[in-house]
Motif scaffolding. Structure first.
Motif, short mmCIF file in Angstrom:
data_model
loop_
_atom_site.label_atom_id
_atom_site.label_comp_id
_atom_site.label_asym_id
_atom_site.label_seq_id
_atom_site.Cartn_x
_atom_site.Cartn_y
_atom_site.Cartn_z
N ARG A 44 11.29 -2.87 24.94
CA ARG A 44 10.40 -1.84 25.48
C ARG A 44 10.87 -1.41 26.88
NH1 ARG A 44 5.80 -4.36 24.65
NH2 ARG A 44 5.60 -5.21 26.74
N GLY A 45 11.23 -2.39 27.71
CA GLY A 45 11.70 -2.07 29.06
C GLY A 45 12.99 -1.27 29.05
N LEU A 46 13.91 -1.61 28.17
CA LEU A 46 15.17 -0.85 28.09
C LEU A 46 14.92 0.58 27.63
CD1 LEU A 46 17.41 -3.66 26.61
CD2 LEU A 46 17.80 -2.48 28.80
N ALA A 47 14.02 0.77 26.65
CA ALA A 47 13.71 2.13 26.19
C ALA A 47 13.12 2.95 27.34
CB ALA A 47 12.75 2.07 25.01
N LEU A 48 12.23 2.35 28.11
CA LEU A 48 11.66 3.05 29.26
C LEU A 48 12.73 3.37 30.30
CD1 LEU A 48 8.37 0.98 29.69
CD2 LEU A 48 8.52 3.40 29.05
N LEU A 49 13.62 2.42 30.53
CA LEU A 49 14.68 2.61 31.51
C LEU A 49 15.61 3.75 31.10
CD1 LEU A 49 15.69 1.35 34.16
CD2 LEU A 49 17.08 -0.19 32.80
N LEU A 50 15.99 3.79 29.83
CA LEU A 50 16.90 4.84 29.36
C LEU A 50 16.25 6.23 29.48
CD1 LEU A 50 18.54 3.19 26.23
CD2 LEU A 50 19.58 3.59 28.48
N ALA A 51 14.94 6.30 29.42
CA ALA A 51 14.23 7.57 29.51
C ALA A 51 13.86 7.95 30.94
CB ALA A 51 12.97 7.52 28.65
N GLN A 52 14.06 7.06 31.88
CA GLN A 52 13.62 7.25 33.26
C GLN A 52 14.62 8.07 34.06
OE1 GLN A 52 10.73 6.15 34.63
NE2 GLN A 52 11.29 7.05 36.56
#
Length: 153
Positions: A44-52
C-alpha cells in the motif's frame, strides 16, 4: 543469481514492480530495529509513493528481475529555504549485495535530486548498522548532530 558482469539497469519503478519491492523491503525491515515487515502495508505504501508528486522510486533490474531499490520524497526545509529530499528504502537483495548496485542506486537518486533542484538529501540509518553507515560514509555522506525522534499520533 547474477554476477558482476551481468548488466544492471537502473530505472524508474512502475506499479508492476511492487511485489518485488515488497520482498526487498521485507529483507530491509528484518534487519532494522524500528520496522516490521508487513507485505500489505508495504504494498500500500509503495503504491501511494509511486502516485505521489515529488516522490521518486528507482529500481535496479538484472535479467528482468528487480534486485534493488531506493526512494526519495521531497520536503520543504525552512533552513534551506526550499525543497530537500528524504532518501528511504535503499536495499539490494541478499544475493546481489557487494556488487556495486547500492552505489549505483544512490548515485542515480543523487542525479535525480539535482534534476529536481533539491538543495539537500538526508536519510535515516540504524545507529548499529555499521555496514550501512560505512557504505554512506564512503560515498561522502556525513553524520549530523540531529537525532531522530518518533511518536504515533
Amino acid at each position: 543469481m547474477g554476477t558482476k558482469s551481468d548488466p544492471v539497469l537502473i530505472r524508474d519503478a512502475v506499479a508492476d514492480d511492487i511485489p518485488a519491492m515488497v520482498e526487498l523491503l521485507a529483507q530491509l525491515f528484518s534487519i532494522e530495529q524500528d520496522f516490521v515487515p508487513d507485505a500489505e502495508k508495504q504494498g500500500r505504501g509503495l503504491a501511494l509513493l509511486l502516485a505521489q508528486p515529488g516522490a521518486h522510486v528507482l529500481v535496479a533490474e538484472r535479467e528482468g528481475r528487480v534486485v534493488g531499490m531506493i526512494s526519495v520524497q521531497t520536503l520543504i526545509s525552512t533552513a534551506e529555504g526550499g525543497a530537500v529530499g528524504l532518501v528511504e528504502d535503499l536495499v539490494v537483495g541478499e544475493g546481489h549485495r557487494g556488487e556495486g548496485i547500492g552505489g549505483r542506486l544512490l548515485r542515480g537518486m543523487e542525479a535525480r535530486a539535482r534534476e529536481m533542484g533539491l538543495s539537500r538529501l538526508q536519510l535515516l540509518a540504524d545507529s548499529d548498522n555499521v555496514p550501512a553507515l560505512d557504505f554512506y560514509t564512503r560515498r561522502g555522506w556525513r553524520r549530523t548532530s540531529l537525532l531522530a525522534l518518533r511518536r504515533n499520533p
